[in-house]
Design an enzyme around this catalytic site. Structure first.
Site, mmCIF file in Angstrom:
data_model
loop_
_atom_site.group_PDB
_atom_site.id
_atom_site.type_symbol
_atom_site.label_atom_id
_atom_site.label_comp_id
_atom_site.label_asym_id
_atom_site.label_seq_id
_atom_site.Cartn_x
_atom_site.Cartn_y
_atom_site.Cartn_z
ATOM 1 N N SER A 119 42.241 32.086 -15.917
ATOM 2 C CA SER A 119 43.019 32.968 -15.039
ATOM 3 C C SER A 119 44.156 33.644 -15.770
ATOM 4 C CB SER A 119 43.658 32.144 -13.912
ATOM 5 O OG SER A 119 42.690 31.607 -13.077
ATOM 6 N N HIS A 140 36.679 37.073 -16.223
ATOM 7 C CA HIS A 140 37.486 36.490 -15.150
ATOM 8 C C HIS A 140 36.967 36.914 -13.784
ATOM 9 C CE1 HIS A 140 41.701 36.146 -13.112
ATOM 10 N NE2 HIS A 140 40.981 35.069 -12.910
ATOM 11 N N GLU A 152 37.411 40.789 -14.265
ATOM 12 C CA GLU A 152 38.275 41.299 -15.349
ATOM 13 C C GLU A 152 37.625 40.885 -16.664
ATOM 14 O OE1 GLU A 152 43.029 41.491 -14.603
ATOM 15 O OE2 GLU A 152 42.170 39.509 -14.422
ATOM 16 N N ASN A 190 46.485 38.276 -12.201
ATOM 17 C CA ASN A 190 47.435 37.204 -11.900
ATOM 18 C C ASN A 190 48.864 37.519 -12.311
ATOM 19 O OD1 ASN A 190 45.941 35.305 -10.437
ATOM 20 N ND2 ASN A 190 44.780 34.884 -12.294
#
Ligand code: CAA
Ligand code: NAD
Length: 283
Positions: A119, A140, A152, A190
């Site tokens: 993450s 991701h 991602e 994130n």
């Protein structure tokens, strides 16, 4: 590159979701965890989700069986000797990931791509423990994997064009939209999402509002599908804390300090939905 056989490491919520989506799109998948029981549990959870798809008449029983037959529980990394690609989705901890990548480097065929679903952790640092950093990449997925469209794709400093192209092609084969981002803490998703969740937890910690009301504000006021406190429980409070720590360490900026309440809940073992208790209680 023709990817047919894949290994997903970590049969938790993300690993199981990734394995489900890969198998649904025709890939053979080893679903690997620290024990056979954990790996079997991951596969059983996929079976339950597929049952719901059958009930909704999106797939039939034969489809369900075909998908499940493609998922092979594994607790022996020797199985990695057969794979074209690994997607690692174990716990969000650099030492654990480095250890896994070192072992994978020794065991997987020379052509295999080693991807991580981290993450927030630096891809470049994970890649550096292998002898093939050009074949290491971040892939991701978002939670819940079968539902969310985004992947991602994060290139480390040494990731090759060929590895990037093969990974983007796999995302597209899985019916996901790949967005390329650079290797900075938290990437894009994130870096933006997690400070919002952390701030929501601060508003509870400071007594500004209750978890229920914070969620209501963000759902009704900002049209978020889930309030940030519910989302934190859904992601896993341990994962949220580890991501905030990576942002804090990586940028050296106190605006990313994790809320003490988040730390306390993780210390108590209140990890959210997956442990039965977080900010809310779950069956
Ligand atoms: N696994 C698979 N499918 C699931 C699921 C799960 N855990 N949870 C829900 N779904 C599916 C349901 O089957 C349903 O499918 P259909 O519409 O096709 O029938 C659909 O999702 C909607 O489910 P529900 O009607 O039960 O509930 P909902 O409308 O509240 O939607 C949700 C659930 C899709 C999870 C929605 O609340 C949502 O989008 N929440 C936000 C999720 C989010 O922000 N994810 C990103 C987290 S951050 C991240 O992943 C990155 C990271 O590194 C931490
Ligand atoms: P989880 O706690 O649900 O599952 C982690 C699994 O990894 C567990 O089954 C555990 O037994 C297994 N594991 C731990 N060490 C291992 C090892 N050495 N070898 C094999 N398996 C091992 O966690 P999760 O939510 O699925 O998160 C997994 C990864 O995906 C983390 O890096 C996390 O940051 C990332 N991620 C999480 C989310 C999310 O919303 N939860 C979203 C995107 C990415």
């Amino acid at each position: 590159m023709d990817i047919q056989q894949i290994m997903v490491i970590g049969a938790g919520q993300m690993g199981a979701g990734i394995a489900q989506v890969c198998a649904s799109h025709g890939l053979d998948v080893y679903l690997h965890d620290v024990s056979e029981e954990q790996a079997e549990n991951g596969r059983a959870g996929i079976g339950k989700r597929l049952d719901r798809e059958v009930q909704k008449e999106r797939i039939n029983d034969a489809d369900k069986e075909r998908i499940l037959r493609k998922i092979h529980p594994s607790s022996d990394l020797k199985n990695a000797e057969e794979v074209d690609m690994v997607i690692e989705a174990a716990v969000e901890n650099m030492e654990v990931k480095k250890n896994i990548f070192q072992q994978l480097d020794d065991r997987t065929p020379a052509h295999a791509i080693l991807a991580t679903n981290t993450s927030s952790l630096p891809i470049t640092e994970i890649a550096a423990v292998t002898r093939r950093p050009e074949q290491v990449i971040g892939m991701h997925f978002m939670n819940p994997v079968p539902v969310m469209k985004l992947v991602e794709v994060i290139r480390g400093l040494q990731t090759s064009d060929a590895t990037h192209e093969a990974t983007a092609a796999l995302a597209s084969r899985l019916n996901k939209t790949a967005v390329e981002v650079r290797d900075f803490p938290g990437f894009v998703s994130n870096r933006i999402l997690m400070p919002m969740i952390n701030e929501a937890i601060f508003t509870v910690y400071e007594g500004v509002s209750s978890p229920e009301d914070v969620d209501e504000v963000m759902k009704l006021g900002m049209n978020h599908p889930m309030g940030p406190i519910t989302l934190a429980d859904f992601i896993g409070l341990d994962t949220c804390l580890y991501i905030m720590e990576t942002l804090h360490d990586g940028f050296g900026d106190d605006k990313y300090r994790p809320c003490p309440l988040l730390r306390q809940y993780v210390k108590a073992g209140w990890l959210g939905k997956k442990s039965g208790r977080g900010f809310y209680l779950y069956n």
